[in-house]
Scaffold this motif. Sequence first.
Motif, PDB file in Angstrom:
ATOM      1  N   VAL A  91       7.388  -3.505 -11.393  1.00 55.35           N
ATOM      2  CA  VAL A  91       8.014  -3.635 -13.124  1.00 55.35           C
ATOM      3  C   VAL A  91       9.465  -3.126 -13.111  1.00 55.35           C
ATOM      4  N   PRO A  92      10.173  -4.135 -13.461  1.00 55.30           N
ATOM      5  CA  PRO A  92      11.417  -3.273 -12.948  1.00 55.30           C
ATOM      6  C   PRO A  92      11.758  -1.816 -14.738  1.00 55.30           C
ATOM      7  N   PRO A  93      12.900  -1.419 -13.981  1.00 52.25           N
ATOM      8  CA  PRO A  93      13.102  -0.447 -14.617  1.00 52.25           C
ATOM      9  C   PRO A  93      13.921  -0.569 -15.824  1.00 52.25           C
ATOM     10  N   GLU A  94      14.515  -1.545 -16.148  1.00 54.69           N
ATOM     11  CA  GLU A  94      15.438  -3.025 -17.030  1.00 54.69           C
ATOM     12  C   GLU A  94      15.224  -3.602 -16.979  1.00 54.69           C
ATOM     13  N   PRO A  95      15.281  -4.978 -17.894  1.00 60.12           N
ATOM     14  CA  PRO A  95      14.911  -6.332 -18.171  1.00 60.12           C
ATOM     15  C   PRO A  95      15.873  -6.442 -16.979  1.00 60.12           C
ATOM     16  N   VAL A  96      15.352  -7.781 -15.644  1.00 61.82           N
ATOM     17  CA  VAL A  96      15.582  -9.123 -15.307  1.00 61.82           C
ATOM     18  C   VAL A  96      16.488  -9.628 -15.970  1.00 61.82           C
ATOM     19  N   ILE A  97      17.186  -9.916 -15.948  1.00 60.29           N
ATOM     20  CA  ILE A  97      18.697 -11.013 -16.514  1.00 60.29           C
ATOM     21  C   ILE A  97      18.521 -12.169 -15.518  1.00 60.29           C
ATOM     22  N   PHE A  98      18.956 -13.445 -15.874  1.00 64.22           N
ATOM     23  CA  PHE A  98      18.976 -14.603 -15.369  1.00 64.22           C
ATOM     24  C   PHE A  98      19.380 -15.924 -16.332  1.00 64.22           C
ATOM     25  N   MET A  99      19.917 -16.435 -15.853  1.00 64.10           N
ATOM     26  CA  MET A  99      21.041 -17.570 -16.992  1.00 64.10           C
ATOM     27  C   MET A  99      19.619 -18.896 -16.048  1.00 64.10           C
ATOM     28  N   LYS A 100      19.252 -19.723 -16.683  1.00 61.74           N
ATOM     29  CA  LYS A 100      18.929 -21.001 -16.705  1.00 61.74           C
ATOM     30  C   LYS A 100      20.209 -22.344 -17.019  1.00 61.74           C
ATOM     31  N   ALA A 101      20.643 -22.997 -16.309  1.00 62.07           N
ATOM     32  CA  ALA A 101      20.710 -24.176 -17.170  1.00 62.07           C
ATOM     33  C   ALA A 101      20.687 -25.362 -18.483  1.00 62.07           C
ATOM     34  N   THR A 102      21.139 -25.026 -19.230  1.00 65.29           N
ATOM     35  CA  THR A 102      21.158 -25.553 -20.655  1.00 65.29           C
ATOM     36  C   THR A 102      20.856 -27.365 -20.080  1.00 65.29           C
ATOM     37  N   SER A 103      21.329 -27.701 -19.053  1.00 67.24           N
ATOM     38  CA  SER A 103      21.549 -28.390 -18.499  1.00 67.24           C
ATOM     39  C   SER A 103      19.795 -29.502 -18.581  1.00 67.24           C
ATOM     40  N   ALA A 104      18.749 -28.392 -18.441  1.00 70.23           N
ATOM     41  CA  ALA A 104      17.797 -28.510 -18.153  1.00 70.23           C
ATOM     42  C   ALA A 104      17.490 -28.284 -19.876  1.00 70.23           C
ATOM     43  N   ILE A 105      17.438 -28.354 -20.378  1.00 75.12           N
ATOM     44  CA  ILE A 105      16.627 -28.489 -21.763  1.00 75.12           C
ATOM     45  C   ILE A 105      16.352 -29.693 -21.480  1.00 75.12           C
TER      46      ILE A 105
END
Length: 281
Positions: A91-105
Motif C-alpha cells: 500500500v503506497p504511503p501517498e496516492p499513486v497518480i497516473f493519467m489515462k488518455a482522454t481519447s480512451a473515453i
Amino acid sequence: MKLLRHGAPGAEKPGLLAADGTIRDLSGHVFDLSGAALDPDTLARLGAIDPATLPVVDAGTRLGPPVSGTGKFICIGLNFSDHAAESGMAVPPEPVIFMKATSAICGPDDDVIIPRGSEKTDWEVELGVVIGKTAKYVSEADALDYVAGYVVSHDVSERAFQAERAGQWTKGKSCDTFGPIGPWLVTRDEVPDPQNLGMWLKVNGEMMQNGSSKTMVYGVAFLVSYLSQFMSLHPGDVISTGTPPGVGLGMKPPRYLKAGDTVELGIEGLGTQKQTFVADI
C-alpha cells in the motif's frame, strides 16, 4: 439527478434519466454536458426542470459518456489494500497518480477494442469522481464541494503494456476504448456517502469483483484535496479512484480478456455497464 448523453458517437445530446426510467432530452436547456454545465448554478437550474416536460428519447438509444470535453482523466493506483496485496505490491504511503488518455473515453456499453499485440487485457471497476468547479489547494473538509457527481468507471488495462514495456503505467491504460464511463453522472446530492458504495464486476456472467468503496485507502475527499495541491482540477475532469480485488492479474494463474468476452459492472446507485470485447483490425 442522473445526467447522461445520448446518441451516436460524436453527436451525443444532453439528457437525464427520469424517475419512471425514461430518458429525457435536455437539448432545449443546455448545449452539452461539458465542464461548463457542471457548475452548481447550472446543475441547480437543470434540477428544477420537471422531467415530464422534456421530450422522451427512444428506448434503446445509445448512451455516450455522460461528460464531454474532459480535460484530465486522472487515475489512482493501488487504492484498495486488498487489491494491492493481490498485485504483490505494498500500500503506497501517498496516492499513486497516473493519467489515462482522454481519447480512451467511450460510452458505458460500447465495444471495447483489445489492441494489437495484447495478451493481458484486464478489467477494473472503479468509482469515478467528476469535478464541478475549479479546485486548487482545497482542504479535505471542503473538497466535496468541488465535486459535481459520480460515475461508474471501467479502468481497462493492458498489463504487459503497463508493466513490461519500459514505461509508466499510462501506456497500458490509454488504448482506445479503455475508459468506459457512465451510464450517467449521478449528482453529488444523490450520493450522501461515496465511501459506502457496493462495487461489482462480472466476466461472462461470473462474478470477479465484489467489493465496496468503504475499503479505499484514500477516500474521495482526501483525493480531491491531495490532487489539488499538485494541479488545478477543472470542471469535467474525471478521477478514477482505484479498484477492489478480483482483477485478472491477481488470479493464479492470471486470467485475461479475449475477443468475444462480455464484461458487466456496476456501482450501487450509479448504474451498470456492459461491454463486449473485440479484436482490433
